[in-house]
Scaffold this motif. Structure first.
Motif, short mmCIF file in Angstrom:
data_model
loop_
_atom_site.label_atom_id
_atom_site.label_comp_id
_atom_site.label_asym_id
_atom_site.label_seq_id
_atom_site.Cartn_x
_atom_site.Cartn_y
_atom_site.Cartn_z
N LEU A 139 -4.66 -47.56 -67.85
CA LEU A 139 -4.37 -47.08 -66.50
C LEU A 139 -5.03 -45.72 -66.26
CD1 LEU A 139 -2.75 -48.05 -64.04
CD2 LEU A 139 -0.85 -46.66 -64.85
N VAL A 140 -4.97 -44.85 -67.26
CA VAL A 140 -5.61 -43.54 -67.14
C VAL A 140 -7.13 -43.70 -67.07
CG1 VAL A 140 -5.99 -41.33 -68.30
CG2 VAL A 140 -3.72 -42.34 -68.29
N LEU A 141 -7.69 -44.60 -67.89
CA LEU A 141 -9.12 -44.86 -67.84
C LEU A 141 -9.55 -45.39 -66.47
CD1 LEU A 141 -9.91 -46.46 -71.32
CD2 LEU A 141 -10.97 -44.42 -70.35
N THR A 142 -8.72 -46.26 -65.89
CA THR A 142 -9.03 -46.79 -64.56
C THR A 142 -9.07 -45.67 -63.53
OG1 THR A 142 -8.02 -48.91 -65.12
CG2 THR A 142 -8.29 -48.40 -62.78
N ALA A 143 -8.09 -44.76 -63.62
CA ALA A 143 -8.00 -43.69 -62.62
C ALA A 143 -9.08 -42.63 -62.81
CB ALA A 143 -6.62 -43.04 -62.70
N VAL A 144 -9.51 -42.38 -64.04
CA VAL A 144 -10.45 -41.29 -64.31
C VAL A 144 -11.87 -41.81 -64.53
CG1 VAL A 144 -11.02 -39.40 -65.89
CG2 VAL A 144 -8.62 -39.85 -65.30
N ALA A 145 -12.02 -42.83 -65.39
CA ALA A 145 -13.36 -43.27 -65.77
C ALA A 145 -14.02 -44.14 -64.71
CB ALA A 145 -13.29 -44.03 -67.09
N THR A 146 -13.26 -45.00 -64.05
CA THR A 146 -13.86 -45.91 -63.08
C THR A 146 -14.60 -45.17 -61.96
OG1 THR A 146 -12.22 -47.61 -63.57
CG2 THR A 146 -13.40 -47.80 -61.49
N PRO A 147 -14.02 -44.14 -61.32
CA PRO A 147 -14.79 -43.41 -60.30
C PRO A 147 -16.08 -42.80 -60.83
CG PRO A 147 -12.46 -42.87 -60.13
CD PRO A 147 -12.63 -43.64 -61.39
N VAL A 148 -16.06 -42.31 -62.07
CA VAL A 148 -17.26 -41.72 -62.66
C VAL A 148 -18.35 -42.79 -62.83
CG1 VAL A 148 -18.20 -40.57 -64.70
CG2 VAL A 148 -15.96 -39.90 -63.80
N LEU A 149 -17.95 -43.97 -63.31
CA LEU A 149 -18.92 -45.04 -63.53
C LEU A 149 -19.47 -45.58 -62.22
CD1 LEU A 149 -17.06 -46.97 -66.39
CD2 LEU A 149 -18.90 -45.30 -66.60
N VAL A 150 -18.59 -45.71 -61.21
CA VAL A 150 -19.07 -46.19 -59.90
C VAL A 150 -20.03 -45.18 -59.29
CG1 VAL A 150 -18.35 -46.71 -57.54
CG2 VAL A 150 -17.03 -47.60 -59.47
N ALA A 151 -19.72 -43.89 -59.40
CA ALA A 151 -20.60 -42.86 -58.86
C ALA A 151 -21.96 -42.88 -59.57
CB ALA A 151 -19.95 -41.49 -59.01
N SER A 152 -21.96 -43.12 -60.88
CA SER A 152 -23.23 -43.19 -61.62
C SER A 152 -24.05 -44.39 -61.18
CB SER A 152 -22.94 -43.26 -63.13
OG SER A 152 -22.21 -42.13 -63.56
N ALA A 153 -23.37 -45.55 -60.98
CA ALA A 153 -24.09 -46.73 -60.52
C ALA A 153 -24.64 -46.52 -59.12
CB ALA A 153 -23.16 -47.94 -60.54
N TRP A 154 -23.87 -45.87 -58.24
CA TRP A 154 -24.33 -45.59 -56.88
C TRP A 154 -25.55 -44.66 -56.90
CZ3 TRP A 154 -21.37 -46.80 -52.21
CH2 TRP A 154 -21.98 -46.35 -51.03
N ALA A 155 -25.54 -43.66 -57.78
CA ALA A 155 -26.67 -42.74 -57.88
C ALA A 155 -27.95 -43.46 -58.31
CB ALA A 155 -26.35 -41.62 -58.84
N ALA A 156 -27.80 -44.49 -59.15
CA ALA A 156 -28.99 -45.24 -59.60
C ALA A 156 -29.43 -46.26 -58.57
CB ALA A 156 -28.68 -45.93 -60.93
N ASP A 157 -28.48 -46.92 -57.89
CA ASP A 157 -28.81 -47.95 -56.90
C ASP A 157 -27.66 -48.05 -55.91
OD1 ASP A 157 -29.94 -50.13 -55.55
OD2 ASP A 157 -28.87 -51.55 -56.85
N TRP A 158 -27.88 -47.54 -54.70
CA TRP A 158 -26.77 -47.45 -53.76
C TRP A 158 -26.27 -48.83 -53.32
CZ3 TRP A 158 -26.74 -49.44 -48.86
CH2 TRP A 158 -27.94 -49.82 -48.31
N VAL A 159 -27.14 -49.84 -53.32
CA VAL A 159 -26.71 -51.18 -52.93
C VAL A 159 -25.70 -51.74 -53.93
CG1 VAL A 159 -27.45 -53.57 -52.49
CG2 VAL A 159 -28.86 -51.64 -51.72
N SER A 160 -26.02 -51.60 -55.21
CA SER A 160 -25.10 -52.04 -56.25
C SER A 160 -23.79 -51.23 -56.21
CB SER A 160 -25.74 -51.91 -57.62
OG SER A 160 -26.89 -52.74 -57.72
#
Length: 551
Positions: A139-160
């Protein structure tokens, strides 16, 4: 998906420390995952496009980042195991200490049975291992790590990144729906476990009596029935677990497939380069991994969630420290102020008492003035004990009910000395049990309390666990002596005794009745509930609940 109960955060320093350490660890793990995905995609792209990454271009650095990222992720997984285990142990220890203290303070309360306490303190809180070891870290990983990973994916490819932002909330929606269904069946399973524990303890406690009357064999069917109900509830929980696991895996797999198809189509069309596409493809499963693990661990942790909620409800309902143990006041408690003569004692007008949604006493008028012994009588189940429970704030009551002029309830419990039907003795000497709430009172008060209650065992006699070593009648008289000692030590003028002579022979019952009447003459309002005519005959007045009128 259910977050950490805020009441647990308020009560447990270990829970707050777990979240703080877990947040930092989750951020480190997310950073390591991003670094690992970047390094791996860079190496693969270099191998495909140029036959291998150029050493001058930093191949050694990329390999180093890859190894460090993989190592940090592995160490983070080990750290989560250690943190979850240590956190669960500390939180369980804190809750058990608080619960034991609360159970001592409200010993004899009608809603705290031995079976409930044993189930809660034992397997109930032990189930928090799964909660802190598996569910809460994810649950902590979902709240903390997931936004970081989504932001990294968005920075590489905004469509994804946009696809991830759109599809990611669908999984919590599924989990919320599943969680509501799980909560119902899990609560039912927890109730069945409590019923099983209660039934087993009742049979074990009364086994000697059942054997004497030849009824022991009939209890086998009762235990079998309760066990089958618990087995059925467990299978329903497992069925919901398997179905929800399949649903969450399917939703996560389809979400990752959407990202992969989008990248594949754009790569074929030449609308994006290979490096960011591969980076996002490596990262996409990691985005959904924590929330998938939350769903997988949720069902294993629900038993701990139910137990912790039951424990926190019990702690929230605990009386103020001044209330003390049943029939006992804390050390140093001041004697209640002496009110006006017409307000002193216990007074009830048109009293109605409700237990489990059912009115058990209605329209009762009762007066117990200082200096008199009043007996409350009636058939079994007529509500005698419920009246005392209402006076002590353990049962819902309507109408007027006052102690020394103050509305009765949990707030006035400190102004009452009382003893319930069950003695609730502790391991230690008889004297220690008698002065449990007032250990610093004058030693001679113990001897006087024992004499008034008619206790015929030495004050120095040492009792075993739960007061073992005394007969039922002796334990009952020690409990009465404890209430009397509390009244003597603190100046309390209202004394309540629930069936104080139920285990006594007629001679001892007469002696106790006479001693209580003399004790009341010293300026105390003494109310006893009884179904024994001998004790009722010793009272100054008798109130029969069946007619709710004085006789």
């Amino acid at each position: 998906m259910r977050p950490l109960d805020p009441r647990l955060l308020r009560r447990s320093r270990a829970a707050r420390g777990f979240l703080a350490a877990g947040g930092a660890l989750a951020l480190l793990q997310a950073s390591a995952t991003v670094a690992f995905a970047w390094a791996l995609s860079t190496l693969v792209v270099g191998l495909i496009e140029s036959g291998g990454p150029d050493v001058a271009g930093g191949a050694a650095t990329v390999v180093g980042v890859l190894l460090v990222g993989a190592s940090v992720r592995a160490l983070a997984g080990w750290a989560w195991e250690a943190l979850g285990s240590a956190g669960a142990m500390r939180v369980k220890s804190e809750l058990r200490d608080d619960l034991l203290r609360t159970l001592e303070e409200r010993a004899g309360g009608p809603e705290v049975t031995t079976a409930r306490a044993a189930t809660l303190l034992g397997p109930g809180l032990d189930a928090l291992d799964e909660y802190f070891g598996r569910y809460l870290p994810q649950l902590v990983l979902t709240a903390v790590a997931t936004p970081v990973l989504v932001a990294s994916a968005w920075a590489a490819d905004w469509v994804s990144g946009l696809i991830l932002v759109i599809v990611l909330p669908l999984i919590p929606v599924f989990m919320a729906l599943i969680g509501m269904a799980t909560e119902v069946v899990q609560r039912r399973q927890w109730q069945r476990l409590q019923s099983l524990s209660r039934g087993f303890l009742e049979v074990v406690g009364g086994l000697s009596t059942l054997m004497v009357f030849g009824r022991a064999e009939r209890q086998v069917g009762r235990i079998r029935s309760v066990t089958d109900e618990y087995r059925s509830s467990t299978m329903k929980v497992l069925r919901v677990t398997f179905l929800s696991g399949f649903t969450l895996e399917l939703a996560a797999s389809l979400s990752v497939a959407l990202v992969a198809v989008s990248i594949g189509l754009r790569l074929v069309a030449g609308d994006m380069s290979f490096a960011p596409g591969l980076f996002v493809l490596i990262l996409a499963p990691e985005v959904f991994l924590p929330i998938r693990n939350v769903g997988a661990a949720f069902h294993a942790s629900t038993a701990g969630l139910e137990a912790s909620r039951d424990a926190l409800d019990l702690l929230d309902d605990a009386p103020a420290p001044a209330a003390g143990v049943a029939g006992i006041a804390p050390t140093g408690e001041a004697a209640p102020a002496r009110p006006a003569p017409d307000a002193a004692g216990l007074h009830a007008r048109d009293l109605a008492v409700t237990r489990s949604g059912r009115t058990v006493v209605d329209g009762l008028d009762l007066d117990v003035a200082p200096g008199e012994l009043v007996a409350l009588t009636g058939a079994s189940g007529s509500g005698k004990s419920s009246v005392l429970a209402a006076v002590l704030g353990f049962a819902d009551a309507a109408g007027e009910l006052r102690i020394d002029g103050t509305p009765a309830g949990a707030a006035t419990r400190a102004a009452v000395a009382w003893a319930g039907q069950a003695p609730h003795l502790l391991e230690g000497t008889v004297a220690e049990n008698v002065r449990l709430g007032c250990p610093d009172a004058a030693p001679e008060l113990v001897d006087r309390a024992l004499a008034i209650a008619g206790v015929d065992v030495p004050a120095a006699l040492r009792l075993g666990p739960a007061g073992s070593g005394l007969s039922g009648g002796q334990a009952q008289r020690v409990a009465v002596a404890r209430a009397i000692h509390r009244a003597l030590a603190t100046g309390t003028r209202v004394v309540l005794l629930d069936e104080p002579s139920s285990a006594l022979d007629p001679d001892r019952e007469d002696a106790l009745g006479s001693a209580l009447r003399d004790f009341a003459r010293e300026g105390r309002a003494v109310l006893v509930t009884t179904h024994r005519e001998g004790l009722a005959a010793m009272a100054d007045r008798v109130v029969r609940l069946r007619e709710a009128a004085r006789v």
